[in-house]
Scaffold this active site. Structure first.
Site, PDB file in Angstrom:
ATOM      1  N   SER A 150       1.134  -1.722  -0.043  1.00 10.34           N
ATOM      2  CA  SER A 150      -0.089   0.158   0.092  1.00 10.34           C
ATOM      3  C   SER A 150       1.047   1.346  -0.144  1.00 10.34           C
ATOM      4  CB  SER A 150      -1.003  -0.011   1.043  1.00 10.34           C
ATOM      5  OG  SER A 150      -1.725  -0.805   0.906  1.00 10.34           O
ATOM      6  N   ARG A 154       0.086   4.325  -3.226  1.00 10.85           N
ATOM      7  CA  ARG A 154       0.619   5.636  -2.408  1.00 10.85           C
ATOM      8  C   ARG A 154       2.016   5.953  -3.351  1.00 10.85           C
ATOM      9  NH1 ARG A 154       1.895   5.693   2.605  1.00 10.85           N
ATOM     10  NH2 ARG A 154       1.440   8.382   2.089  1.00 10.85           N
ATOM     11  N   HIS A 176       0.058 -10.621   0.163  1.00 10.95           N
ATOM     12  CA  HIS A 176       0.610  -9.723  -0.216  1.00 10.95           C
ATOM     13  C   HIS A 176       1.825 -10.569  -1.275  1.00 10.95           C
ATOM     14  CE1 HIS A 176       4.929  -8.053   0.022  1.00 10.95           C
ATOM     15  NE2 HIS A 176       5.615  -9.616   0.826  1.00 10.95           N
TER      16      HIS A 176
END
Length: 308
Positions: A150, A154, A176
């Site tokens: 994540s 971002r 993952h």
């Protein structure tokens, strides 16, 4: 549950040592104990980090053994098999499971009664192995999951938009690994969804998704391993637990019916505090994202079945 200011790390390879160094710099714990099947490596890393600590915040750092985990509030497991030549993380599940089970059994036999944080690959499956072996409630056994993914998501979005990563909210969900889900529906920039922020601006979603999913492989190809990103994720989770922050982080937890998925560890946004996972959140996903999440759960279910 232990409330001490001691953290123990089992597995002092590149990830474990970097996590210990990161935790030392943060000054979160008064004591950091390093445990490894090669005691001389643990001793060398402890000495090296302690030398750096001489100009940082006071922390006691030493190489110990499983007797030292009894008084730890958090136990981090990074021990496991290593991937080679670009093989997927799931390829090493069987070898890692043997190692993780042994580490967890020794910790529990020593009287550990805190929160387990698991970063061994494949992270989601190994977290489930650790929970089953420990007998601790699932809320107290947390995998690093997609927190690192994540963060990568971002950053890639921010880079393409030429804004600061801190201005972007975005989640990667599920495994993952190669089946992870880039949940573009969760992207928010200043309260706006991605399409609203973009307007007529171009944006390459597929390229970002591919880059995020392949990031670990790319780093490993270049330097032989990954360390800084996952170590920072470990530190962030431990900080949230230790400070009872009640912050939302995308980590691997046991699902109990969310999106129709039950009995499997994978990543969703979770409320994290002193008790571990306090609540599992279910953001409104698109139909395609939900389908991808179910497919990711199937991958993880197959991985778990293969190690039992």
């Amino acid at each position: 549950m232990s409330t001490s200011s001691r953290i123990a790390i089992v597995g002092v390879g590149n990830v474990g040592a970097t996590a210990a160094y990161s935790l030392m710099l943060r000054g979160l714990f008064a004591e950091i104990v390093l445990i490894d099947h090669a005691p001389e490596r643990a001793a060398a890393e402890a000495t090296d980090i302690a030398d750096a600590n001489a100009i940082s915040q006071p922390v006691r750092i030493w190489a110990g053994d499983y007797a030292d985990v009894r008084d730890a509030s958090i136990l981090v497991i990074t021990a496991g098999a290593a991937t080679k030549d670009g093989e997927p993380r799931t390829a090493i599940a069987g070898k890692s499971a043997v190692i993780v089970r042994d580490c967890v059994r020794q910790a529990m036999d020593a009287g550990f009664n805190g929160i387990l944080v698991v970063a061994s690959n494949p992270a989601d499956a190994m977290t489930q192995v650790a929970q089953a072996t420990s007998g601790l409630s699932p809320e107290r056994v947390i995998g690093t999951g997609t927190l690192l993914d994540s963060n990568r998501f971002r950053k890639r979005i921010a880079d393409q938009l030429a804004i600061a990563p801190g201005a972007v909210e975005a989640l990667v969900l599920g495994e993952h690994g190669d089946s992870e889900v880039m949940a573009y529906s969760t992207v928010r920039i200043g309260g706006m969804d991605l399409d609203g922020y973009l307007g007529e601006q171009g944006f390459d979603r597929a390229a970002i998704a591919h880059d995020v999913m392949r990031a670990g492989y790319t780093i490993s190809d270049g330097k032989g391993y990954t360390s800084f990103g996952v170590a920072t994720a470990i530190t962030r989770i431990c900080e949230a637990i230790h400070r009872d922050e009640r912050v939302i982080l995308p980590v691997a937890t046991m699902l109990r019916g969310q999106y129709g998925i039950d009995g499997i560890y994978l990543s969703l946004p979770c409320l994290i505090g002193a008790g571990g996972v306090l609540r599992v959140l279910t953001p409104a996903l698109t139909t395609d994202e939900q389908s991808a999440l179910l497919a990711s759960a199937d991958v993880l279910r197959q991985t778990i079945e293969a190690v039992y």
